[in-house]
Design an enzyme around this catalytic site. Sequence first.
Site, PDB file in Angstrom:
ATOM      1  N   PHE A  16       0.826  -1.222   0.000  1.00 25.43           N
ATOM      2  CA  PHE A  16       0.000   0.000   0.000  1.00 25.43           C
ATOM      3  C   PHE A  16       0.864   1.278   0.000  1.00 25.43           C
ATOM      4  O   PHE A  16       0.917   2.008  -1.000  1.00 25.43           O
ATOM      5  CB  PHE A  16      -0.931  -0.076   1.214  1.00 25.43           C
ATOM      6  CG  PHE A  16      -1.645   1.192   1.581  1.00 25.43           C
ATOM      7  CD1 PHE A  16      -2.325   1.941   0.632  1.00 25.43           C
ATOM      8  CD2 PHE A  16      -1.664   1.631   2.909  1.00 25.43           C
ATOM      9  CE1 PHE A  16      -2.987   3.110   0.989  1.00 25.43           C
ATOM     10  CE2 PHE A  16      -2.334   2.785   3.277  1.00 25.43           C
ATOM     11  CZ  PHE A  16      -2.991   3.527   2.323  1.00 25.43           C
ATOM     12  N   THR A 134       6.032   2.837  12.739  1.00 19.56           N
ATOM     13  CA  THR A 134       4.646   3.144  13.097  1.00 19.56           C
ATOM     14  C   THR A 134       4.552   3.831  14.455  1.00 19.56           C
ATOM     15  O   THR A 134       5.431   3.642  15.309  1.00 19.56           O
ATOM     16  CB  THR A 134       3.848   1.820  13.138  1.00 19.56           C
ATOM     17  OG1 THR A 134       2.573   2.054  13.730  1.00 19.56           O
ATOM     18  CG2 THR A 134       4.551   0.747  13.976  1.00 19.56           C
ATOM     19  N   TYR A 159       2.472  -7.284  16.441  1.00 18.23           N
ATOM     20  CA  TYR A 159       2.910  -6.411  15.341  1.00 18.23           C
ATOM     21  C   TYR A 159       3.755  -5.263  15.867  1.00 18.23           C
ATOM     22  O   TYR A 159       4.889  -5.034  15.405  1.00 18.23           O
ATOM     23  CB  TYR A 159       1.686  -5.861  14.575  1.00 18.23           C
ATOM     24  CG  TYR A 159       2.016  -4.660  13.704  1.00 18.23           C
ATOM     25  CD1 TYR A 159       2.816  -4.791  12.564  1.00 18.23           C
ATOM     26  CD2 TYR A 159       1.546  -3.377  14.029  1.00 18.23           C
ATOM     27  CE1 TYR A 159       3.134  -3.682  11.773  1.00 18.23           C
ATOM     28  CE2 TYR A 159       1.861  -2.275  13.243  1.00 18.23           C
ATOM     29  CZ  TYR A 159       2.659  -2.434  12.124  1.00 18.23           C
ATOM     30  OH  TYR A 159       2.979  -1.336  11.350  1.00 18.23           O
ATOM     31  N   SER A 160       3.226  -4.524  16.857  1.00 16.77           N
ATOM     32  CA  SER A 160       3.974  -3.335  17.299  1.00 16.77           C
ATOM     33  C   SER A 160       5.250  -3.733  18.012  1.00 16.77           C
ATOM     34  O   SER A 160       6.263  -3.018  17.925  1.00 16.77           O
ATOM     35  CB  SER A 160       3.106  -2.402  18.142  1.00 16.77           C
ATOM     36  OG  SER A 160       2.532  -3.068  19.228  1.00 16.77           O
ATOM     37  N   SER A 162       7.098  -6.260  17.155  1.00 21.03           N
ATOM     38  CA  SER A 162       8.079  -6.582  16.101  1.00 21.03           C
ATOM     39  C   SER A 162       8.610  -5.306  15.443  1.00 21.03           C
ATOM     40  O   SER A 162       9.791  -5.199  15.125  1.00 21.03           O
ATOM     41  CB  SER A 162       7.485  -7.541  15.061  1.00 21.03           C
ATOM     42  OG  SER A 162       6.492  -6.887  14.296  1.00 21.03           O
ATOM     43  N   LEU A 199      -9.361  -0.994   8.344  1.00 25.42           N
ATOM     44  CA  LEU A 199     -10.713  -0.497   8.628  1.00 25.42           C
ATOM     45  C   LEU A 199     -11.389   0.232   7.456  1.00 25.42           C
ATOM     46  O   LEU A 199     -12.517  -0.110   7.088  1.00 25.42           O
ATOM     47  CB  LEU A 199     -10.684   0.415   9.864  1.00 25.42           C
ATOM     48  CG  LEU A 199     -12.049   0.979  10.253  1.00 25.42           C
ATOM     49  CD1 LEU A 199     -13.005  -0.125  10.699  1.00 25.42           C
ATOM     50  CD2 LEU A 199     -11.910   2.021  11.357  1.00 25.42           C
ATOM     51  N   GLY A 292      -6.331  -6.995  23.442  1.00 23.45           N
ATOM     52  CA  GLY A 292      -5.323  -5.978  23.780  1.00 23.45           C
ATOM     53  C   GLY A 292      -5.452  -4.692  22.973  1.00 23.45           C
ATOM     54  O   GLY A 292      -4.466  -3.982  22.765  1.00 23.45           O
TER      55      GLY A 292
END
Length: 353
Positions: A16, A134, A159-160, A162, A199, A292
Amino acid sequence: MERIKRKILITGGAGFIGSHVIKLFVNNYPDYDIYNLDKLTYAGNLENLKEIETKDNYSFIKGDIVDSDLMQNIFQEFHFDSVIHLAAESHVDRSIANPKEFIDTNILGTLNLLNAARNEWAEGGNYRFYHISTDEVYGSLGEDGIFLETTAYDPRSPYSASKASSDHLVRAYYHTYKLPVVVSNCSNNYGAFQFPEKLIPLAINNIQKKKDIPIYGKGENIRDWLFVEDHAKAIDVIFHHGVIGETYNVGGNNEWMNINLIKALCGIMDEKLKRDVGESAKLITFVEDRAGHDLRYAIDSSKLQNELGWSPSLQFQEGLEKTVDWYLANEDWLASVTSGDYQKYYDNQYGIT
Ligand code: NAD
Ligand code: DAU
Protein backbone atom coordinates in the site's frame (compact mmCIF):
# COMPACT_ATOMS: atom_id res chain seq x y z
CA MET A 1 22.95 22.74 -6.90
CA GLU A 2 23.67 19.47 -8.68
CA ARG A 3 21.59 16.57 -7.39
CA ILE A 4 23.35 13.42 -6.24
CA LYS A 5 22.40 10.49 -8.45
CA ARG A 6 20.99 7.78 -6.26
CA LYS A 7 20.58 4.00 -6.50
CA ILE A 8 17.76 3.34 -4.09
CA LEU A 9 16.49 0.01 -2.83
CA ILE A 10 12.85 0.39 -1.77
CA THR A 11 11.51 -2.68 0.06
CA GLY A 12 7.81 -3.51 0.16
CA GLY A 13 7.16 -1.35 -2.90
CA ALA A 14 4.26 -3.49 -4.11
CA GLY A 15 2.30 -2.86 -0.91
CA PHE A 16 0.00 0.00 0.00
CA ILE A 17 2.36 2.77 1.16
CA GLY A 18 5.35 1.38 -0.75
CA SER A 19 3.56 1.62 -4.10
CA HIS A 20 2.78 5.30 -3.51
CA VAL A 21 6.41 5.93 -2.53
CA ILE A 22 7.70 4.11 -5.62
CA LYS A 23 5.42 6.09 -7.93
CA LEU A 24 6.44 9.39 -6.33
CA PHE A 25 10.18 8.62 -6.60
CA VAL A 26 10.08 7.11 -10.11
CA ASN A 27 8.06 10.06 -11.46
CA ASN A 28 9.79 12.90 -9.57
CA TYR A 29 13.39 11.69 -9.76
CA PRO A 30 14.02 10.38 -13.30
CA ASP A 31 17.78 10.46 -12.65
CA TYR A 32 17.52 8.07 -9.67
CA ASP A 33 17.57 4.31 -10.20
CA ILE A 34 14.75 2.80 -8.16
CA TYR A 35 14.82 -0.91 -7.29
CA ASN A 36 11.66 -2.37 -5.73
CA LEU A 37 12.29 -5.53 -3.70
CA ASP A 38 9.11 -7.32 -2.67
CA LYS A 39 8.12 -10.87 -1.75
CA LEU A 40 4.60 -10.31 -3.14
CA THR A 41 2.74 -11.66 -0.13
CA TYR A 42 -1.07 -11.41 -0.06
CA ALA A 43 -0.51 -7.66 0.56
CA GLY A 44 1.84 -7.04 -2.35
CA ASN A 45 0.42 -6.55 -5.82
CA LEU A 46 2.24 -5.45 -8.97
CA GLU A 47 -1.06 -4.06 -10.28
CA ASN A 48 -0.42 -1.19 -7.84
CA LEU A 49 2.57 -0.15 -9.97
CA LYS A 50 1.14 -0.39 -13.52
CA GLU A 51 1.53 3.38 -13.95
CA ILE A 52 5.34 3.26 -13.75
CA GLU A 53 6.34 -0.35 -14.47
CA THR A 54 7.85 0.37 -17.89
CA LYS A 55 9.85 3.44 -16.84
CA ASP A 56 13.64 3.22 -17.46
CA ASN A 57 14.54 4.18 -13.90
CA TYR A 58 12.44 1.39 -12.30
CA SER A 59 13.33 -2.29 -11.71
CA PHE A 60 11.52 -5.00 -9.77
CA ILE A 61 13.23 -7.76 -7.78
CA LYS A 62 11.02 -10.51 -6.36
CA GLY A 63 12.56 -11.62 -3.09
CA ASP A 64 12.21 -12.20 0.63
CA ILE A 65 14.10 -9.96 3.07
CA VAL A 66 14.32 -12.96 5.42
CA ASP A 67 16.74 -14.55 2.91
CA SER A 68 20.07 -13.15 4.18
CA ASP A 69 22.12 -14.52 1.25
CA LEU A 70 19.80 -12.84 -1.22
CA MET A 71 20.11 -9.54 0.64
CA GLN A 72 23.93 -9.75 0.57
CA ASN A 73 23.91 -10.75 -3.12
CA ILE A 74 21.67 -7.94 -4.32
CA PHE A 75 23.71 -5.34 -2.42
CA GLN A 76 26.89 -6.71 -4.04
CA GLU A 77 25.31 -6.84 -7.49
CA PHE A 78 23.50 -3.48 -7.60
CA HIS A 79 25.58 -1.30 -5.21
CA PHE A 80 22.62 0.52 -3.67
CA ASP A 81 23.62 3.73 -1.92
CA SER A 82 20.29 4.10 -0.09
CA VAL A 83 17.51 1.98 1.35
CA ILE A 84 13.93 2.98 2.07
CA HIS A 85 12.65 0.03 4.08
CA LEU A 86 8.89 -0.48 4.08
CA ALA A 87 8.56 -4.27 3.70
CA ALA A 88 6.72 -5.68 6.67
CA GLU A 89 3.83 -7.76 7.85
CA SER A 90 1.52 -4.87 8.69
CA HIS A 91 -1.88 -6.05 9.98
CA VAL A 92 -2.39 -6.15 13.76
CA ASP A 93 -5.15 -8.81 13.68
CA ARG A 94 -2.95 -11.18 11.66
CA SER A 95 -0.14 -10.66 14.19
CA ILE A 96 -2.50 -11.72 16.97
CA ALA A 97 -3.49 -14.86 15.02
CA ASN A 98 0.06 -15.73 13.90
CA PRO A 99 2.96 -13.74 15.38
CA LYS A 100 5.76 -15.85 13.86
CA GLU A 101 5.73 -14.29 10.39
CA PHE A 102 5.89 -10.84 12.00
CA ILE A 103 9.01 -11.79 13.92
CA ASP A 104 10.62 -13.26 10.80
CA THR A 105 9.89 -10.46 8.36
CA ASN A 106 9.84 -7.41 10.61
CA ILE A 107 12.79 -8.28 12.85
CA LEU A 108 15.00 -10.79 11.02
CA GLY A 109 14.29 -9.22 7.64
CA THR A 110 15.31 -5.79 8.93
CA LEU A 111 18.44 -7.29 10.50
CA ASN A 112 19.40 -8.87 7.15
CA LEU A 113 19.04 -5.54 5.36
CA LEU A 114 21.09 -3.75 8.02
CA ASN A 115 23.85 -6.36 7.73
CA ALA A 116 23.88 -6.22 3.94
CA ALA A 117 24.13 -2.40 4.00
CA ARG A 118 26.81 -2.48 6.69
CA ASN A 119 28.91 -4.99 4.74
CA GLU A 120 28.69 -3.00 1.52
CA TRP A 121 28.91 0.59 2.77
CA ALA A 122 32.26 2.10 3.77
CA GLU A 123 32.12 4.28 6.87
CA GLY A 124 31.72 7.98 6.06
CA GLY A 125 30.25 7.41 2.57
CA ASN A 126 27.18 9.21 1.29
CA TYR A 127 24.73 6.47 2.23
CA ARG A 128 21.34 6.40 3.88
CA PHE A 129 19.24 3.65 5.49
CA TYR A 130 15.71 4.97 6.02
CA HIS A 131 13.48 2.77 8.15
CA ILE A 132 9.70 3.31 8.01
CA SER A 133 7.88 2.58 11.25
CA THR A 134 4.65 3.14 13.10
CA ASP A 135 3.25 5.18 15.98
CA GLU A 136 2.03 1.89 17.53
CA VAL A 137 5.50 1.35 19.06
CA TYR A 138 4.67 4.07 21.61
CA GLY A 139 1.78 2.07 23.09
CA SER A 140 -1.70 3.30 23.93
CA LEU A 141 -2.88 6.70 25.20
CA GLY A 142 -5.77 7.53 27.50
CA GLU A 143 -7.99 10.56 26.84
CA ASP A 144 -5.01 12.92 27.08
CA GLY A 145 -1.45 12.93 25.84
CA ILE A 146 0.36 12.74 22.55
CA PHE A 147 3.30 10.72 21.21
CA LEU A 148 6.57 12.63 20.86
CA GLU A 149 9.79 11.29 19.31
CA THR A 150 11.06 10.99 22.89
CA THR A 151 8.09 8.98 24.20
CA ALA A 152 9.27 5.67 25.70
CA TYR A 153 8.42 2.58 23.65
CA ASP A 154 5.56 0.44 25.01
CA PRO A 155 4.42 -1.87 22.20
CA ARG A 156 1.42 -4.01 23.05
CA SER A 157 0.62 -6.23 20.06
CA PRO A 158 2.90 -8.76 18.36
CA TYR A 159 2.91 -6.41 15.34
CA SER A 160 3.97 -3.33 17.30
CA ALA A 161 6.48 -5.37 19.34
CA SER A 162 8.08 -6.58 16.10
CA LYS A 163 8.22 -3.04 14.69
CA ALA A 164 9.63 -1.70 17.98
CA SER A 165 12.30 -4.37 17.86
CA SER A 166 13.24 -3.44 14.30
CA ASP A 167 13.40 0.28 15.23
CA HIS A 168 15.77 -0.58 18.11
CA LEU A 169 17.98 -2.62 15.79
CA VAL A 170 18.16 0.22 13.27
CA ARG A 171 19.19 2.69 15.99
CA ALA A 172 21.64 0.16 17.46
CA TYR A 173 23.38 -0.08 14.05
CA TYR A 174 23.71 3.71 14.02
CA HIS A 175 25.22 3.84 17.51
CA THR A 176 27.36 0.71 17.25
CA TYR A 177 28.51 0.70 13.62
CA LYS A 178 27.79 4.33 12.57
CA LEU A 179 25.40 3.08 9.88
CA PRO A 180 23.75 6.28 8.54
CA VAL A 181 20.13 5.67 9.52
CA VAL A 182 17.00 7.76 9.80
CA VAL A 183 13.65 6.56 11.20
CA SER A 184 10.08 7.81 10.94
CA ASN A 185 7.01 6.71 12.90
CA CYS A 186 3.68 7.37 11.25
CA SER A 187 0.01 7.19 12.21
CA ASN A 188 -2.80 5.33 10.35
CA ASN A 189 -2.67 5.79 6.59
CA TYR A 190 -5.66 5.61 4.25
CA GLY A 191 -6.13 6.02 0.49
CA ALA A 192 -6.07 4.09 -2.79
CA PHE A 193 -4.54 0.58 -3.05
CA GLN A 194 -4.91 -0.28 0.66
CA PHE A 195 -5.67 -3.95 1.20
CA PRO A 196 -9.31 -4.29 2.32
CA GLU A 197 -8.53 -5.88 5.67
CA LYS A 198 -7.78 -2.46 7.18
CA LEU A 199 -10.71 -0.50 8.63
CA ILE A 200 -11.43 2.08 5.89
CA PRO A 201 -11.16 -0.08 2.74
CA LEU A 202 -12.83 -2.98 4.55
CA ALA A 203 -15.81 -0.76 5.38
CA ILE A 204 -15.98 0.66 1.83
CA ASN A 205 -15.90 -2.85 0.35
CA ASN A 206 -18.55 -4.16 2.74
CA ILE A 207 -20.87 -1.19 2.32
CA GLN A 208 -20.70 -1.52 -1.43
CA LYS A 209 -21.60 -5.22 -1.18
CA LYS A 210 -24.23 -4.54 1.54
CA LYS A 211 -22.32 -6.70 4.04
CA ASP A 212 -22.01 -6.02 7.79
CA ILE A 213 -19.33 -3.53 8.87
CA PRO A 214 -17.63 -5.13 11.92
CA ILE A 215 -16.80 -2.59 14.63
CA TYR A 216 -14.60 -3.93 17.39
CA GLY A 217 -15.89 -3.45 20.96
CA LYS A 218 -17.88 -0.24 21.31
CA GLY A 219 -16.10 1.55 18.47
CA GLU A 220 -14.61 4.01 20.95
CA ASN A 221 -10.95 3.51 19.99
CA ILE A 222 -9.27 6.52 18.45
CA ARG A 223 -6.77 6.70 15.60
CA ASP A 224 -5.04 9.59 13.84
CA TRP A 225 -5.55 9.36 10.06
CA LEU A 226 -3.20 10.56 7.32
CA PHE A 227 -3.77 10.44 3.55
CA VAL A 228 -1.20 8.04 2.11
CA GLU A 229 0.07 10.49 -0.53
CA ASP A 230 0.90 12.92 2.29
CA HIS A 231 2.88 10.15 3.99
CA ALA A 232 4.74 9.48 0.72
CA LYS A 233 5.60 13.20 0.53
CA ALA A 234 6.86 13.11 4.13
CA ILE A 235 9.04 10.12 3.22
CA ASP A 236 10.47 12.10 0.27
CA VAL A 237 11.29 15.05 2.56
CA ILE A 238 12.79 12.90 5.33
CA PHE A 239 14.80 10.81 2.85
CA HIS A 240 16.38 13.92 1.35
CA HIS A 241 16.64 16.25 4.35
CA GLY A 242 16.25 14.20 7.54
CA VAL A 243 19.27 14.35 9.82
CA ILE A 244 21.19 11.08 10.16
CA GLY A 245 20.49 9.39 13.50
CA GLU A 246 17.22 11.30 13.98
CA THR A 247 13.62 10.13 14.27
CA TYR A 248 10.62 12.01 12.85
CA ASN A 249 6.98 11.49 13.83
CA VAL A 250 4.49 11.76 10.95
CA GLY A 251 0.77 12.31 11.52
CA GLY A 252 -2.38 13.92 10.23
CA ASN A 253 -3.39 15.84 13.37
CA ASN A 254 -6.72 14.20 12.63
CA GLU A 255 -8.07 12.05 15.46
CA TRP A 256 -11.28 10.10 14.93
CA MET A 257 -13.19 7.68 17.12
CA ASN A 258 -13.77 4.56 14.99
CA ILE A 259 -17.58 4.70 15.22
CA ASN A 260 -17.70 8.37 14.21
CA LEU A 261 -15.34 7.76 11.31
CA ILE A 262 -17.46 4.86 10.05
CA LYS A 263 -20.67 6.91 10.34
CA ALA A 264 -19.04 9.71 8.29
CA LEU A 265 -17.91 7.15 5.72
CA CYS A 266 -21.44 5.66 5.58
CA GLY A 267 -22.77 9.15 4.79
CA ILE A 268 -20.33 9.55 1.90
CA MET A 269 -21.17 6.07 0.59
CA ASP A 270 -24.95 6.73 0.73
CA GLU A 271 -24.40 9.79 -1.40
CA LYS A 272 -21.97 8.22 -3.89
CA LEU A 273 -24.08 5.06 -4.30
CA LYS A 274 -27.31 7.09 -4.41
CA ARG A 275 -28.74 5.15 -1.49
CA ASP A 276 -31.22 6.50 1.11
CA VAL A 277 -29.66 8.58 3.88
CA GLY A 278 -28.84 6.18 6.76
CA GLU A 279 -28.94 3.01 4.64
CA SER A 280 -25.21 2.20 4.90
CA ALA A 281 -25.09 2.92 8.65
CA LYS A 282 -27.60 0.08 9.17
CA LEU A 283 -24.76 -2.31 8.29
CA ILE A 284 -22.73 -1.29 11.37
CA THR A 285 -22.36 -4.38 13.59
CA PHE A 286 -20.54 -4.38 16.93
CA VAL A 287 -18.36 -7.49 17.25
CA GLU A 288 -15.97 -8.92 19.83
CA ASP A 289 -13.13 -6.54 20.63
CA ARG A 290 -9.58 -7.00 19.32
CA ALA A 291 -7.40 -8.64 22.01
CA GLY A 292 -5.32 -5.98 23.78
CA HIS A 293 -6.93 -3.28 21.60
CA ASP A 294 -4.96 -0.01 22.01
CA LEU A 295 -7.40 2.73 23.00
CA ARG A 296 -5.94 5.84 21.43
CA TYR A 297 -3.05 7.00 19.26
CA ALA A 298 -2.19 10.67 18.74
CA ILE A 299 1.05 11.85 17.25
CA ASP A 300 2.89 15.15 17.41
CA SER A 301 4.63 15.77 14.09
CA SER A 302 5.78 19.33 14.89
CA LYS A 303 9.47 18.37 14.64
CA LEU A 304 8.95 17.31 11.00
CA GLN A 305 6.80 20.37 10.32
CA ASN A 306 9.14 22.90 11.96
CA GLU A 307 12.52 21.45 10.97
CA LEU A 308 11.81 20.01 7.51
CA GLY A 309 8.77 22.04 6.44
CA TRP A 310 6.35 19.16 5.75
CA SER A 311 2.65 19.34 6.60
CA PRO A 312 -0.38 17.28 5.58
CA SER A 313 -2.05 18.80 2.54
CA LEU A 314 -5.49 17.21 2.47
CA GLN A 315 -8.55 17.68 4.69
CA PHE A 316 -10.04 14.38 5.89
CA GLN A 317 -13.42 14.82 4.15
CA GLU A 318 -11.67 15.39 0.81
CA GLY A 319 -9.28 12.47 1.40
CA LEU A 320 -12.12 10.12 2.32
CA GLU A 321 -14.14 11.12 -0.76
CA LYS A 322 -11.12 10.60 -3.02
CA THR A 323 -10.55 7.20 -1.43
CA VAL A 324 -14.19 6.13 -1.85
CA ASP A 325 -14.15 7.31 -5.49
CA TRP A 326 -11.01 5.26 -6.14
CA TYR A 327 -12.45 2.05 -4.67
CA LEU A 328 -15.75 2.48 -6.52
CA ALA A 329 -13.85 2.98 -9.78
CA ASN A 330 -11.55 0.00 -9.18
CA GLU A 331 -13.85 -2.93 -8.53
CA ASP A 332 -11.58 -5.24 -10.56
CA TRP A 333 -8.65 -4.48 -8.26
CA LEU A 334 -10.81 -5.20 -5.21
CA ALA A 335 -12.10 -8.44 -6.73
CA SER A 336 -8.61 -9.61 -7.58
CA VAL A 337 -7.05 -8.90 -4.16
CA THR A 338 -9.97 -10.41 -2.24
CA SER A 339 -10.04 -13.63 -4.23
CA GLY A 340 -8.32 -16.77 -2.91
CA ASP A 341 -6.87 -17.02 0.58
CA TYR A 342 -8.00 -13.63 1.82
CA GLN A 343 -11.69 -14.43 1.59
CA LYS A 344 -11.10 -17.67 3.57
CA TYR A 345 -9.16 -15.76 6.26
CA TYR A 346 -11.85 -13.09 6.53
CA ASP A 347 -14.77 -15.52 6.59
CA ASN A 348 -13.05 -17.64 9.28
CA GLN A 349 -12.46 -14.58 11.40
CA TYR A 350 -16.15 -13.67 11.42
CA GLY A 351 -17.52 -17.22 11.36
CA ILE A 352 -19.02 -16.71 7.88
CA THR A 353 -19.71 -20.08 6.24
P1 NAD B 1 1.38 -3.57 3.30
O1 NAD B 1 1.04 -4.76 4.13
O2 NAD B 1 0.34 -2.96 2.44
O3 NAD B 1 2.64 -3.89 2.36
C1 NAD B 1 3.74 -4.59 2.81
C2 NAD B 1 4.58 -4.99 1.60
O4 NAD B 1 5.74 -5.70 2.07
C3 NAD B 1 3.86 -5.93 0.64
O5 NAD B 1 4.09 -5.54 -0.70
C4 NAD B 1 4.49 -7.29 0.90
O6 NAD B 1 4.50 -8.15 -0.23
C5 NAD B 1 5.91 -6.89 1.31
N1 NAD B 1 6.54 -7.90 2.16
C6 NAD B 1 6.02 -8.49 3.26
N2 NAD B 1 6.89 -9.40 3.76
C7 NAD B 1 8.00 -9.34 2.97
C8 NAD B 1 9.25 -10.02 2.98
N3 NAD B 1 9.52 -10.95 3.91
N4 NAD B 1 10.16 -9.70 2.05
C9 NAD B 1 9.90 -8.76 1.10
N5 NAD B 1 8.72 -8.12 1.03
C10 NAD B 1 7.78 -8.39 1.95
O7 NAD B 1 1.96 -2.51 4.33
P2 NAD B 1 1.79 -0.93 4.38
O8 NAD B 1 0.54 -0.60 5.08
O9 NAD B 1 2.06 -0.38 3.04
O10 NAD B 1 2.99 -0.56 5.37
C11 NAD B 1 4.30 -0.35 4.85
C12 NAD B 1 5.23 -0.01 6.01
O11 NAD B 1 4.76 1.15 6.68
C13 NAD B 1 5.32 -1.10 7.07
O12 NAD B 1 6.64 -1.16 7.53
C14 NAD B 1 4.39 -0.62 8.18
O13 NAD B 1 4.81 -1.11 9.44
C15 NAD B 1 4.57 0.88 8.06
N6 NAD B 1 3.42 1.69 8.49
C16 NAD B 1 2.17 1.45 8.00
C17 NAD B 1 1.11 2.29 8.38
C18 NAD B 1 -0.29 2.08 7.85
O14 NAD B 1 -1.21 2.75 8.30
N7 NAD B 1 -0.51 1.21 6.88
C19 NAD B 1 1.35 3.35 9.26
C20 NAD B 1 2.63 3.55 9.76
C21 NAD B 1 3.67 2.72 9.34
O1 DAU C 1 -1.05 3.43 13.63
C1 DAU C 1 -0.37 2.94 12.51
C2 DAU C 1 -0.84 1.53 12.20
O2 DAU C 1 -2.15 1.66 11.66
C3 DAU C 1 0.06 0.79 11.23
O3 DAU C 1 1.33 0.61 11.83
C4 DAU C 1 -0.52 -0.58 10.88
O4 DAU C 1 0.29 -1.22 9.91
C5 DAU C 1 -1.91 -0.35 10.31
O5 DAU C 1 -2.52 -1.59 10.05
C6 DAU C 1 -2.78 0.45 11.29
O6 DAU C 1 -3.08 -0.34 12.48
P1 DAU C 1 -4.54 -0.33 13.15
O7 DAU C 1 -4.72 -1.55 13.93
O8 DAU C 1 -4.78 0.98 13.84
O9 DAU C 1 -5.44 -0.32 11.80
P2 DAU C 1 -6.78 -1.12 11.43
O10 DAU C 1 -7.27 -0.55 10.14
O11 DAU C 1 -6.59 -2.60 11.52
O12 DAU C 1 -7.78 -0.69 12.58
C7 DAU C 1 -8.11 0.67 12.80
C8 DAU C 1 -9.07 0.72 13.99
O13 DAU C 1 -10.32 0.12 13.62
C9 DAU C 1 -8.59 -0.06 15.19
O14 DAU C 1 -9.01 0.60 16.37
C10 DAU C 1 -9.31 -1.40 15.07
C11 DAU C 1 -10.63 -1.03 14.44
N1 DAU C 1 -11.24 -2.02 13.54
C12 DAU C 1 -10.45 -2.57 12.58
C13 DAU C 1 -10.98 -3.49 11.70
C14 DAU C 1 -10.09 -4.13 10.62
C15 DAU C 1 -12.58 -2.34 13.65
O15 DAU C 1 -13.28 -1.83 14.54
N2 DAU C 1 -13.09 -3.26 12.79
C16 DAU C 1 -12.33 -3.86 11.80
O16 DAU C 1 -12.89 -4.71 11.05
